[in-house]
Design a protein around this motif. Structure first.
Motif, PDB file in Angstrom:
ATOM      1  N   TYR A  25       0.836  -1.210   0.000  1.00 51.36           N
ATOM      2  CA  TYR A  25       0.000   0.000   0.000  1.00 51.36           C
ATOM      3  C   TYR A  25       0.861   1.247   0.000  1.00 51.36           C
ATOM      4  CZ  TYR A  25      -3.708  -3.198   1.331  1.00 51.36           C
ATOM      5  OH  TYR A  25      -4.584  -4.243   1.353  1.00 51.36           O
ATOM      6  N   TYR A  26       0.423   2.204  -0.794  1.00 54.32           N
ATOM      7  CA  TYR A  26       1.024   3.530  -0.760  1.00 54.32           C
ATOM      8  C   TYR A  26       0.189   4.387   0.193  1.00 54.32           C
ATOM      9  CZ  TYR A  26       3.822   1.654  -4.454  1.00 54.32           C
ATOM     10  OH  TYR A  26       4.697   0.873  -5.149  1.00 54.32           O
ATOM     11  N   GLU A  34      -0.664  -5.311  -7.069  1.00 53.33           N
ATOM     12  CA  GLU A  34       0.160  -6.499  -7.276  1.00 53.33           C
ATOM     13  C   GLU A  34      -0.550  -7.696  -6.637  1.00 53.33           C
ATOM     14  OE1 GLU A  34       4.148  -6.119  -5.854  1.00 53.33           O
ATOM     15  OE2 GLU A  34       4.679  -8.185  -6.393  1.00 53.33           O
ATOM     16  N   ILE A  35      -0.446  -8.828  -7.279  1.00 52.53           N
ATOM     17  CA  ILE A  35      -1.008 -10.054  -6.726  1.00 52.53           C
ATOM     18  C   ILE A  35       0.119 -10.842  -6.075  1.00 52.53           C
ATOM     19  CG2 ILE A  35      -2.178 -12.233  -7.261  1.00 52.53           C
ATOM     20  CD1 ILE A  35      -3.439 -10.814  -9.670  1.00 52.53           C
ATOM     21  N   PHE A  43      -3.595  -6.500  -3.759  1.00 59.54           N
ATOM     22  CA  PHE A  43      -3.683  -5.308  -2.916  1.00 59.54           C
ATOM     23  C   PHE A  43      -4.388  -4.180  -3.655  1.00 59.54           C
ATOM     24  CE2 PHE A  43      -0.215  -7.825  -1.328  1.00 59.54           C
ATOM     25  CZ  PHE A  43      -0.535  -7.893   0.008  1.00 59.54           C
ATOM     26  N   GLY A  44      -5.447  -3.656  -3.030  1.00 57.84           N
ATOM     27  CA  GLY A  44      -6.234  -2.613  -3.665  1.00 57.84           C
ATOM     28  C   GLY A  44      -7.487  -3.165  -4.319  1.00 57.84           C
ATOM     29  N   VAL A  45      -7.612  -4.480  -4.365  1.00 59.87           N
ATOM     30  CA  VAL A  45      -8.792  -5.116  -4.962  1.00 59.87           C
ATOM     31  C   VAL A  45      -9.467  -6.069  -3.979  1.00 59.87           C
ATOM     32  CG1 VAL A  45      -9.624  -6.636  -6.798  1.00 59.87           C
ATOM     33  CG2 VAL A  45      -7.916  -4.890  -7.306  1.00 59.87           C
ATOM     34  N   ASP A  46      -8.721  -7.050  -3.528  1.00 56.79           N
ATOM     35  CA  ASP A  46      -9.325  -8.060  -2.657  1.00 56.79           C
ATOM     36  C   ASP A  46      -9.612  -7.541  -1.251  1.00 56.79           C
ATOM     37  OD1 ASP A  46      -9.548 -10.177  -4.487  1.00 56.79           O
ATOM     38  OD2 ASP A  46      -7.382 -10.506  -4.351  1.00 56.79           O
TER      39      ASP A  46
END
Ligand SMILES: [Zn+2]
Length: 118
Positions: A25-26, A34-35, A43-46
């Protein structure tokens, strides 16, 4: 940490895999997209798309943390299937599944998490 070597920040917060290309995370919980090749979390989706709990009234941090716990639990229950098994040495896996012993070490070392407390 001692010495000039910087601690690796590119650690998966779910499984402890420590060779991600980017930090997960930024700022403001902007995910890297990235998976993780180990546990398969994106990260950012799930995290923000996780529909297994009600996001209403939760902060981004709470959503992210909760989604990690849920993903980790499912991933362990489903036998530690590797997202990208080819990059793992055969000594650490059984076919497409990560060995539990190895996960325990990885999580302890890189996340400070005790497998038995999960
Ligand atoms: Zn992972």
């Amino acid at each position: 940490m001692e010495g000039p070597v910087e601690m690796n920040k590119n650690v998966c917060l779910i499984c402890g895999y420590n060779e991600l290309e980017e930090i997960p995370y930024y700022s403001y919980f902007a995910g890297s997209n990235e998976i993780c090749p180990c546990c398969g979390f994106e990260f950012g989706v799930d995290d923000f798309d996780c529909d297994e709990f009600d996001h209403e009234g939760l902060t981004d941090q709470e959503i992210v943390e909760k989604s990690h716990i849920i993903w980790r639990k499912h991933w362990i229950e489903n036998g530690l299937e590797l997202f990208n098994p080819q990059i793992f040495s055969p000594e650490f896996r059984n076919g497409k599944f990560l060995k539990r012993d190895y996960l325990e070490i990885q999580m302890k070392k890189n996340l400070g998490l005790d497998f038995n407390d999960i």
